[in-house]
Design a protein around this motif. Structure first.
Motif, PDB file in Angstrom:
ATOM      1  N   UNK A  63       0.821  -1.222   0.000  1.00 64.02           N
ATOM      2  CA  UNK A  63       0.000   0.000   0.000  1.00 64.02           C
ATOM      3  C   UNK A  63       0.853   1.269   0.000  1.00 64.02           C
ATOM      4  N   UNK A  64       1.970   1.235  -0.692  1.00 63.44           N
ATOM      5  CA  UNK A  64       2.847   2.403  -0.726  1.00 63.44           C
ATOM      6  C   UNK A  64       2.708   3.194  -2.018  1.00 63.44           C
ATOM      7  N   UNK A  65       2.059   2.673  -3.027  1.00 66.07           N
ATOM      8  CA  UNK A  65       1.920   3.354  -4.307  1.00 66.07           C
ATOM      9  C   UNK A  65       1.162   4.671  -4.194  1.00 66.07           C
ATOM     10  N   UNK A  66       0.330   4.831  -3.209  1.00 65.77           N
ATOM     11  CA  UNK A  66      -0.474   6.040  -3.069  1.00 65.77           C
ATOM     12  C   UNK A  66       0.366   7.233  -2.651  1.00 65.77           C
ATOM     13  N   UNK A  67       1.551   6.987  -2.171  1.00 70.55           N
ATOM     14  CA  UNK A  67       2.429   8.063  -1.728  1.00 70.55           C
ATOM     15  C   UNK A  67       3.198   8.633  -2.918  1.00 70.55           C
ATOM     16  N   UNK A  68       3.775   9.790  -2.730  1.00 71.65           N
ATOM     17  CA  UNK A  68       4.468  10.457  -3.819  1.00 71.65           C
ATOM     18  C   UNK A  68       5.946  10.111  -3.880  1.00 71.65           C
ATOM     19  N   UNK A  69       6.368   9.163  -3.088  1.00 70.30           N
ATOM     20  CA  UNK A  69       7.785   8.807  -3.081  1.00 70.30           C
ATOM     21  C   UNK A  69       8.159   8.034  -4.334  1.00 70.30           C
ATOM     22  N   UNK A  70       9.431   7.952  -4.586  1.00 68.89           N
ATOM     23  CA  UNK A  70       9.966   7.254  -5.738  1.00 68.89           C
ATOM     24  C   UNK A  70      10.237   5.807  -5.323  1.00 68.89           C
ATOM     25  N   UNK A  71       9.309   4.909  -5.630  1.00 69.69           N
ATOM     26  CA  UNK A  71       9.417   3.508  -5.246  1.00 69.69           C
ATOM     27  C   UNK A  71       9.544   2.663  -6.503  1.00 69.69           C
ATOM     28  N   UNK A  72      10.555   1.812  -6.533  1.00 66.57           N
ATOM     29  CA  UNK A  72      10.757   0.924  -7.673  1.00 66.57           C
ATOM     30  C   UNK A  72      10.943  -0.502  -7.174  1.00 66.57           C
ATOM     31  N   UNK A  73      10.637  -1.446  -8.046  1.00 63.80           N
ATOM     32  CA  UNK A  73      10.840  -2.845  -7.702  1.00 63.80           C
ATOM     33  C   UNK A  73      12.269  -3.237  -8.035  1.00 63.80           C
ATOM     34  N   UNK A  74      12.853  -4.019  -7.144  1.00 70.44           N
ATOM     35  CA  UNK A  74      14.244  -4.442  -7.306  1.00 70.44           C
ATOM     36  C   UNK A  74      14.453  -5.205  -8.611  1.00 70.44           C
ATOM     37  N   UNK A  75      13.460  -5.956  -9.033  1.00 72.48           N
ATOM     38  CA  UNK A  75      13.603  -6.739 -10.264  1.00 72.48           C
ATOM     39  C   UNK A  75      13.729  -5.866 -11.509  1.00 72.48           C
ATOM     40  N   UNK A  76      13.349  -4.591 -11.411  1.00 71.10           N
ATOM     41  CA  UNK A  76      13.393  -3.717 -12.587  1.00 71.10           C
ATOM     42  C   UNK A  76      14.559  -2.726 -12.582  1.00 71.10           C
ATOM     43  N   UNK A  77      15.372  -2.713 -11.527  1.00 70.44           N
ATOM     44  CA  UNK A  77      16.473  -1.752 -11.499  1.00 70.44           C
ATOM     45  C   UNK A  77      17.665  -2.271 -12.287  1.00 70.44           C
ATOM     46  N   UNK A  78      18.436  -1.341 -12.809  1.00 70.83           N
ATOM     47  CA  UNK A  78      19.658  -1.685 -13.526  1.00 70.83           C
ATOM     48  C   UNK A  78      20.792  -1.747 -12.506  1.00 70.83           C
ATOM     49  N   UNK A  79      21.441  -2.904 -12.357  1.00 70.21           N
ATOM     50  CA  UNK A  79      22.506  -3.036 -11.360  1.00 70.21           C
ATOM     51  C   UNK A  79      23.674  -2.064 -11.564  1.00 70.21           C
TER      52      UNK A  79
END
Length: 122
Positions: free
Chosen positions: A75-91
């Motif tokens: 339930x964190x998507x409603x916030x304005x923070x920059x949240x990304x899933x680890x599976x989609x980040x570029x190492x």
């Protein structure tokens, strides 16, 4: 601090002023911070990350929260923070400072974020 009752036993050492100052100085002097949560992040981890993100945001420091868990479940998507899933980040694209939240072993990091340890300052 020690908690001992019928349900649990928990012990944690208090952070010293020197440790807190070292962390605060490192974060304050950062251009960008990746807040990396453990690989099965739960609500307390997600909310702790959100508090850190807000702390950095208020100080004008670019940051993002990296979670491996389903973001909608937390339930964190409603916030304005920059949240990304680890599976989609570029190492290869990490912030200059890392804040590892709510874990102490590399084995609990998502495989996409382990490489960050060699590139960041903290």
């Amino acid at each position: 601090m020690r908690i001992n009752n019928a349900l649990t036993t928990f012990q944690a050492n208090k952070m010293t002023y020197k440790q807190a100052k070292t962390i605060s100085d490192a974060l304050t002097n950062s251009k960008s911070v990746d807040i990396i949560c453990h690989d099965s992040s739960d609500k307390d981890t997600g909310n702790s990350a959100l508090l850190m993100w807000n702390y950095l945001y208020q100080r004008g420091i670019e940051s993002r929260i990296i979670l491996s868990q389903d973001l909608d479940m937390l339930h964190l998507r409603k916030n304005q923070s920059n949240i990304v899933q680890a599976s989609s980040v570029n190492p290869d694209e990490c912030a200059d400072t890392l804040l590892l939240l709510d874990f102490s072993a590399i084995g609990k990091m998502h495989k996409n974020t382990v490489g960050y340890l060699n590139k960041a300052r903290l």
